[in-house]
Design an enzyme around this catalytic site. Structure first.
Site, mmCIF file in Angstrom:
data_model
loop_
_atom_site.group_PDB
_atom_site.id
_atom_site.type_symbol
_atom_site.label_atom_id
_atom_site.label_comp_id
_atom_site.label_asym_id
_atom_site.label_seq_id
_atom_site.Cartn_x
_atom_site.Cartn_y
_atom_site.Cartn_z
ATOM 1 N N LYS A 1 0.854 -1.195 -0.033
ATOM 2 C CA LYS A 1 0.198 -0.070 0.000
ATOM 3 C C LYS A 1 0.766 1.199 -0.128
ATOM 4 C CE LYS A 1 -4.231 -1.778 0.069
ATOM 5 N NZ LYS A 1 -5.363 -1.622 -0.292
ATOM 6 N N LYS A 2 2.102 1.098 0.512
ATOM 7 C CA LYS A 2 2.936 2.263 0.476
ATOM 8 C C LYS A 2 3.649 2.256 -0.672
ATOM 9 C CE LYS A 2 3.923 2.455 5.562
ATOM 10 N NZ LYS A 2 2.740 1.190 5.934
ATOM 11 N N MET A 3 3.609 1.437 -1.626
ATOM 12 C CA MET A 3 4.273 1.774 -3.035
ATOM 13 C C MET A 3 3.329 2.461 -3.729
ATOM 14 S SD MET A 3 5.952 -1.963 -3.879
ATOM 15 C CE MET A 3 7.453 -2.444 -2.582
ATOM 16 N N CYS A 4 3.052 3.874 -3.465
ATOM 17 C CA CYS A 4 2.505 4.592 -4.254
ATOM 18 C C CYS A 4 2.989 6.095 -4.173
ATOM 19 C CB CYS A 4 0.909 4.785 -3.674
ATOM 20 S SG CYS A 4 0.934 5.470 -2.046
ATOM 21 N N ASP B 1 8.208 -2.799 5.778
ATOM 22 C CA ASP B 1 7.194 -3.828 5.663
ATOM 23 C C ASP B 1 7.144 -4.624 4.546
ATOM 24 O OD1 ASP B 1 5.621 -2.202 7.608
ATOM 25 O OD2 ASP B 1 4.913 -0.660 6.462
#
Length: 671
Positions: A209-212, A255
């Site tokens: 989810k943080k890969m944005c 993460d």
């Protein structure tokens, strides 16, 4: 010319065959399992039912139960039962439409059942019954109010459910004391696998989810580097790089990779150190209850299943459990069992477990189905694992109630009937809140014997997400009571995020720094609006030298005490805007963006930089004793609430209840 050859060469085929030949060895070296165990369902089932020492699972059960005993009076709201469930007019946001909380005294009984269940899980006393008591009451409270959801709240319910189906009571439990059979000290390997898989989902999907762009560009957690835990990094690389590289980039890398390093024995210890540092820092940075501690207590699951016995042996501690024979290590390659020898029950259990694993992978991306929960961010917050990816700044919340019979309007306070503003970012909760307001107003009209009429409710809410322009999230011209909402259809009264202005965030940062450099009291506000909508802005007398500048589009400006209209287009400004209301209507076909610069005269009486620095130094870095006292007082209040609930249900003794007069004041009443 020679004939051109296509397809893989002999050398590449040879390398691929070598990789395939070494793959079983690599997998065995990485996680200790033979690849052949995963080549068929029967082989996988044989691996999952391999007898395994229950010692580490027993410790994990004890620590999880202990964490839940601490969590119930905290984040579950047990210490504030009267605030959370005592006001009959308070608005709740259940997942299931029509689901209502029990009465205040009976909610106290529900919390008592949850607490007794967590205690039974920790002690391992009548484990299945205790687990069932905890799980049912926990999920009931969880489903009653989406506004209190967090990803880790969802995690606790999942872990409680998983533990209930394991044999975690076979070691270090009161139930185990009644069973001296050495074979009872073992559990199927899937008991460990499913717990470790759940934490893999927690970490890995949070990393995905943080890969944005929102996270990797550093807009989610701005200025977090000024916390004391980042002091070494801030001194070394400065606050901006600390925010970007340590908080955002390293957070994403951690993460997505930490579980892979925990599984691999040579990197397990260093990964544990990083995980401990990560969760301890989070416990200081955020108010997230027991979440860091739950994660820390479950880290030993990635070590030897017999590590408690090994620790006790080194400490020369003798116990009945330590004398129990430890199962011998089963060879990596277990012979295939025939289909006829396999239990139907085990097949069903493995099918359910694999379905659960697939469901946990799907739910965070189920927004393609549950479209009614999609807003500026996709998915129903609570099981999406997008922790800290989006930072919200809500500046204005306007709740307008119109009596259509008398043509009369009134405005409610933003925190009327609620104790948080989570509903302002989610259409499903806004819809529920509007209907709750309608019910409360009708009840008040009925109590005052006034004729009940039909009402309309309008929300005008201005938010900024991750450093963007302030903009409306809901259409202020739509009566929410008459609007439609479905969990499977997009919300048509939800206004879209103005992504066309996203690239202007660097300009926002630069302009903000420039305006702040003018003086200690100068400030700036960035606003964007949709065509044909009107911004009703109120300038307080404490604001001076207010200037409106149009960045994109064109607008029509009108002051409340002036009939004249000013037309402003891109690049034009209007200075010295007087106090009171003024109205800015977007007249262009595309959305407009603008900025206000002003001087806040009330800031002149504020503390100086030296005084602020002195306050920071006097503030304790680790107020552990204060936190302990707060938790102790909270626990005492929880026990009092539960005791009062029992007295009311058994003897009818009136229950005292605190009433919140303001966010900082309370009083007592008796019901």
């Amino acid at each position: 010319m020679g004939e051109e050859k296509h397809g893989p060469t002999k050398a590449s085929c040879s390398r691929w065959q070598g990789v395939r030949a070494n793959l079983p060895h690599l997998l065995n070296a990485y996680c200790g399992h033979d690849l052949r165990s995963f080549q068929s369902f029967d082989g996988f089932m044989t691996l999952m039912y391999r007898p395994t020492d229950a010692a580490a699972l027993g410790v994990a059960r004890i620590l999880f139960g202990l964490m839940m005993l601490i969590d119930i009076p905290e984040e579950r709201g047990g210490g504030d039962l009267d605030f959370r469930w005592g006001d009959p007019s308070g608005c709740k946001f259940p997942l299931i439409t029509g689901m209502e909380p029990m009465s205040y005294p009976r909610m106290g009984i529900v919390y008592l059942v949850m607490w007794l269940g967590a205690l039974g899980v920790m002690l391992g006393y009548r484990f299945r019954l205790s687990g069932l008591m905890f799980v049912i009451s926990y999920w009931y409270v969880f489903l009653l109010d989406k506004s209190a959801w967090n990803n880790h709240s969802y995690l606790y319910g999942l872990l409680g459910t998983i533990f209930m189906f394991t044999d975690a009571q076979k070691c270090f439990s009161l139930d185990a004391c009644r069973n001296n059979d050495p074979q009872s000290k073992t559990v199927p390997f899937w008991n460990y696998f499913i717990l470790k898989y759940q934490f893999f989902i927690l970490y890995f999907l949070a990393g995905l989810k943080k890969m944005c762009p929102e996270w990797l560009s550093g807009y989610a957690m701005t200025n977090l580097s000024y916390h004391w835990v980042f002091l070494p990094f801030r001194l070394l690389m400065g606050p901006e790089l600390t925010d970007l590289l340590i908080i955002h980039w390293f957070g994403c890398i951690f993460d997505t990779s930490v579980v892979f390093f925990l599984v691999y024995a040579p990197t397990r210890k260093i990964a544990t150190l990083f995980a401990c540092a990560f969760h301890l820092m989070n416990s200081r940075l955020f108010h997230i209850g027991m979440f860091p501690w739950v994660c820390l207590t479950q880290l030993p699951l990635y070590y030897s299943v017999s590590w408690p016995r090994l620790v006790w042996k080194k400490l020369s501690i003798k116990s009945r459990d330590s004398d129990a024979p430890v199962p011998k290590k089963v060879p990596n390659h277990v012979k295939q069992q025939t289909v006829s020898a396999l239990s139907c029950r085990r097949r069903l259990a493995m099918t359910v477990m694999l379905s659960y694993c697939g469901l946990q992978l799907f739910l965070p991306y189920s927004h393609i189905i549950t479209k009614g929960y999609n807003n500026w961010t996709n998915g129903l917050y609570g099981y999406s694992w997008d922790m800290m990816v989006h930072a919200w700044d809500t500046v204005l919340t306007s709740i307008k109630v119109v009596d259509n019979h008398q043509n009369h309007s009134l405005y409610l306070l933003p925190y009327a009937f609620v104790d948080n503003d989570r509903w302002t970012k989610h259409a499903d909760m806004a819809y529920q809140f509007a209907h709750c307001i309608d019910r409360n107003i009708r009840a008040e009209y009925q109590e005052d014997r006034r004729p009940i009429t039909n009402f309309s409710i309008y929300f005008d809410i201005w938010c900024s997400m991750n450093g963007r322009f302030l903009q409306r999230i809901f259409n202020p011209e739509v009566d929410i009571l008459a609007a439609r909402w479905s969990p499977f259809k997009p919300v048509d009264w939800l206004l879209p995020l103005l992504n066309e202005f996203t690239e202007m965030r660097s300009m926002i940062d630069k302009t903000t720094q420039e305006v702040h450099s003018w003086s200690n009291t100068s400030d700036v506000l960035f606003v964007a609006d949709f065509p044909r909508l009107t911004l009703d802005n109120y300038i307080v007398p404490d604001m001076d030298n207010v200037t409106l500048t149009i960045l994109e589009g064109s607008v029509e400006y009108r002051h409340a005490n002036d009939t004249r209209t000013n037309h402003l287009s891109k690049g034009q400004s209007l200075s010295n805007i007087p106090p009171m209301f003024h109205h800015v209507t977007t007249t262009s076909a595309s959305p407009s963006s603008m900025l206000y610069t002003y001087v806040n005269k009330s800031m002149k009486a504020g503390p100086t930089d030296d005084e602020l620095a002195e306050r920071r130094q006097s503030k304790p870095i680790l107020p552990l004793w204060k936190e302990f006292n707060n938790r102790f007082d909270n626990y005492v209040r929880f026990l009092q609430h539960v005791g009062n609930s029992l007295l009311y249900e058994i003897y009818g003794v009136p229950m005292p209840r605190r009433v919140r007069i303001s966010p900082s004041e309370t009083t007592w009443t008796t019901e």
